[in-house]
Design an enzyme around this catalytic site. Structure first.
Site, mmCIF file in Angstrom:
data_model
loop_
_atom_site.group_PDB
_atom_site.id
_atom_site.type_symbol
_atom_site.label_atom_id
_atom_site.label_comp_id
_atom_site.label_asym_id
_atom_site.label_seq_id
_atom_site.Cartn_x
_atom_site.Cartn_y
_atom_site.Cartn_z
ATOM 1 N N SER A 173 0.716 -1.134 0.149
ATOM 2 C CA SER A 173 0.167 -0.037 -0.009
ATOM 3 C C SER A 173 0.905 1.217 -0.038
ATOM 4 O O SER A 173 1.670 1.283 -0.714
ATOM 5 C CB SER A 173 -0.910 -0.012 1.321
ATOM 6 O OG SER A 173 -1.590 1.211 1.385
ATOM 7 N N TYR B 47 -4.496 8.643 -6.301
ATOM 8 C CA TYR B 47 -3.732 7.644 -5.760
ATOM 9 C C TYR B 47 -3.978 6.940 -4.282
ATOM 10 O O TYR B 47 -3.699 5.971 -4.034
ATOM 11 C CB TYR B 47 -2.092 8.189 -5.875
ATOM 12 C CG TYR B 47 -1.178 7.060 -5.189
ATOM 13 C CD1 TYR B 47 -0.686 6.049 -5.972
ATOM 14 C CD2 TYR B 47 -0.363 7.609 -3.910
ATOM 15 C CE1 TYR B 47 0.179 5.376 -5.584
ATOM 16 C CE2 TYR B 47 0.211 6.755 -3.466
ATOM 17 C CZ TYR B 47 0.809 5.703 -4.179
ATOM 18 O OH TYR B 47 1.884 4.722 -3.719
ATOM 19 N N LYS C 37 -4.972 3.486 -2.799
ATOM 20 C CA LYS C 37 -4.300 2.858 -1.699
ATOM 21 C C LYS C 37 -5.216 2.521 -0.633
ATOM 22 O O LYS C 37 -5.345 1.665 0.149
ATOM 23 C CB LYS C 37 -3.025 3.743 -1.067
ATOM 24 C CG LYS C 37 -2.258 3.718 -2.143
ATOM 25 C CD LYS C 37 -1.606 2.166 -2.785
ATOM 26 C CE LYS C 37 -0.295 2.051 -3.783
ATOM 27 N NZ LYS C 37 0.174 0.658 -4.263
HETATM 28 P P1 NAP Z 1 8.658 2.059 -9.378
HETATM 29 O O1 NAP Z 1 10.164 1.899 -9.194
HETATM 30 O O2 NAP Z 1 8.123 2.661 -10.213
HETATM 31 O O3 NAP Z 1 8.222 0.367 -9.658
HETATM 32 C C1 NAP Z 1 7.068 0.124 -10.157
HETATM 33 C C2 NAP Z 1 6.815 -1.147 -10.460
HETATM 34 O O4 NAP Z 1 5.466 -1.526 -10.919
HETATM 35 C C3 NAP Z 1 7.721 -1.100 -11.826
HETATM 36 O O5 NAP Z 1 8.242 -2.547 -11.855
HETATM 37 C C4 NAP Z 1 6.572 -1.243 -12.932
HETATM 38 O O6 NAP Z 1 6.780 -2.058 -14.154
HETATM 39 C C5 NAP Z 1 5.431 -2.144 -12.143
HETATM 40 N N1 NAP Z 1 4.103 -1.840 -12.844
HETATM 41 C C6 NAP Z 1 3.410 -0.734 -13.054
HETATM 42 N N2 NAP Z 1 2.081 -0.855 -13.750
HETATM 43 C C7 NAP Z 1 2.251 -2.368 -13.743
HETATM 44 C C8 NAP Z 1 1.101 -3.383 -14.375
HETATM 45 N N3 NAP Z 1 -0.130 -2.905 -15.051
HETATM 46 N N4 NAP Z 1 1.902 -4.602 -14.391
HETATM 47 C C9 NAP Z 1 2.731 -5.065 -13.725
HETATM 48 N N5 NAP Z 1 3.615 -4.256 -13.313
HETATM 49 C C10 NAP Z 1 3.489 -2.901 -13.250
HETATM 50 O O7 NAP Z 1 8.055 2.393 -7.830
HETATM 51 P P2 NAP Z 1 8.086 1.615 -6.540
HETATM 52 O O8 NAP Z 1 8.270 2.579 -5.567
HETATM 53 O O9 NAP Z 1 9.093 0.550 -6.396
HETATM 54 O O10 NAP Z 1 6.737 0.848 -6.525
HETATM 55 C C11 NAP Z 1 6.336 0.042 -5.922
HETATM 56 C C12 NAP Z 1 4.890 -0.229 -5.092
HETATM 57 O O11 NAP Z 1 5.373 0.670 -3.961
HETATM 58 C C13 NAP Z 1 3.927 0.769 -5.961
HETATM 59 O O12 NAP Z 1 2.606 -0.091 -5.438
HETATM 60 C C14 NAP Z 1 3.891 1.918 -5.241
HETATM 61 O O13 NAP Z 1 2.552 2.827 -5.192
HETATM 62 C C15 NAP Z 1 4.239 1.710 -3.623
HETATM 63 N N6 NAP Z 1 4.840 2.850 -3.007
HETATM 64 C C16 NAP Z 1 6.141 3.466 -3.333
HETATM 65 C C17 NAP Z 1 6.690 4.303 -2.588
HETATM 66 C C18 NAP Z 1 7.673 5.178 -2.947
HETATM 67 O O14 NAP Z 1 8.101 6.250 -2.584
HETATM 68 N N7 NAP Z 1 8.922 4.589 -3.789
HETATM 69 C C19 NAP Z 1 5.736 4.697 -1.312
HETATM 70 C C20 NAP Z 1 4.746 4.043 -1.068
HETATM 71 C C21 NAP Z 1 4.194 3.081 -1.819
HETATM 72 P P3 NAP Z 1 7.109 -1.243 -15.648
HETATM 73 O O15 NAP Z 1 8.427 -1.326 -15.500
HETATM 74 O O16 NAP Z 1 6.541 -2.294 -16.555
HETATM 75 O O17 NAP Z 1 6.488 -0.017 -15.587
#
Ligand code: NAP
Length: 281
Positions: free
Chosen positions: A137, A151, A155
């Site tokens: 989340s 967003y 979540k």
């Molecule tokens: P990220 O580096 O942008 O990674 C996101 C990943 O999700 C990428 O591998 C992307 O793949 C994949 N993705 C997007 N749409 C998809 C789909 N339809 N099917 C399969 N894969 C898909 O960002 P992240 O921070 O690691 O995000 C991971 C999770 O953490 C997310 O749910 C995000 O909302 C959550 N989150 C992140 C933060 C933060 O600050 N980083 C904070 C709170 C929550 P592609 O390469 O194919 O686009």
């Protein structure tokens, strides 16, 4: 490796938290289905880990691909012990600026994609009366700010759904952990971020300012994805995995302040709240 080596299945491993999680799991000797929309982006992750790593194509918005990926992982490894619903992204727009197709696409990935993989993995977990589901989340699933209303909506949906799921599957031997990171140094606030083309001047000082501030965090976020990955694995493998796991100091500070604000508001209006019931007989 033997049959007791844990099997994890992770969505969205091309970058960020999913990649860090897959890397750490494989380094620790676990087995992992490492999935990505473009499996070439995870080929390097799987390489060198032999039969412990399975790189699979998976777009969580494609139900046929979800079913196929879960079947492949179960066929290859015999089971899935831990499903991590990590795939997701953000969208910057004031609520009034939101574009229907973008908002629906956001829900398709962040909410319905997570539902699809969960429903695909549950039959195997129920049959074995064992398993764990980790739903990534966000701190933004507990507290909301301007410019990221849609967003937050996805979540907050993940939070409610996961809490219900936890109550339903606990008697079947299956655990649920909701992970709530603050800002982590991934592509989330950079290349992965989407924004509305619509910009309304009246929101410049609120949503507009927060749009800019969110984008400016890219590359400077305090959260370390590898430490987050280790924290998630340790929590899942602890004797009593938590229902909620905040990640990052800001997550702790903001979530606890949010609890105080909620309680203060509820207490201020307590008499009105309680007075809405029929008088006691
Ligand atoms: P990220 O580096 O942008 O990674 C996101 C990943 O999700 C990428 O591998 C992307 O793949 C994949 N993705 C997007 N749409 C998809 C789909 N339809 N099917 C399969 N894969 C898909 O960002 P992240 O921070 O690691 O995000 C991971 C999770 O953490 C997310 O749910 C995000 O909302 C959550 N989150 C992140 C933060 C933060 O600050 N980083 C904070 C709170 C929550 P592609 O390469 O194919 O686009």
């Amino acid at each position: 490796m033997n049959d007791s080596t844990p099997v994890w299945f992770i969505t969205g491993c091309s970058t960020g938290l999913g990649r860090a999680l897959a890397t750490t799991l494989l380094e620790r000797g676990h087995r992992a289905a490492v999935t990505a929309r473009d499996p070439r982006t995870v080929a390097d992750l799987a390489a060198g880990h032999g039969e412990r790593a399975l790189a699979l194509a998976l777009d969580v918005t494609d139900p046929a691909q979800v079913a196929e990926a879960v079947e492949r992982a179960e066929a290859e490894f015999g089971r899935i012990d831990v499903l991590v619903n990590n795939a997701g992204y953000g969208y910057l727009a004031a609520v009034e600026e939101g574009e229907d197709a973008e908002v629906r696409a956001l829900f398709d990935t962040n909410v319905f994609g997570l539902v699809e993989t969960t429903r695909a993995a549950l039959p195997g977990m129920r049959a074995r009366r064992a398993g764990h589901i980790v739903n990534i989340s966000s701190l933004g699933g507990l507290a909301a700010f301007g410019a990221t209303g849609y967003y937050h909506a996805t979540k907050f949906a993940v939070e409610g759904l996961s809490e219900s799921l936890a109550a339903e599957v606990a008697p079947l031997g299956i655990g649920v952990t909701i992970v709530e990171p603050a800002a982590f140094r991934t592509d989330w606030s950079g290349p992965s971020m989407r924004q509305s083309a619509t910009v309304i001047d009246d929101y410049a000082a609120t949503a507009g300012a927060r749009r800019a501030a969110t984008l400016a965090t890219y590359g400077h976020q305090p959260g370390d994805p590898l430490r987050a990955a280790a924290a998630v694995i340790d929590a899942v493998e602890s004797p009593e995995p938590p229902l909620r796991l905040l990640l990052g100091k800001a997550a702790y500070d903001i979530a606890t302040a949010r609890l105080d604000t909620l309680r203060a508001g509820f207490d201020t209006w307590r008499a009105v709240t309680v007075g809405a019931d029929y008088p006691a007989a």
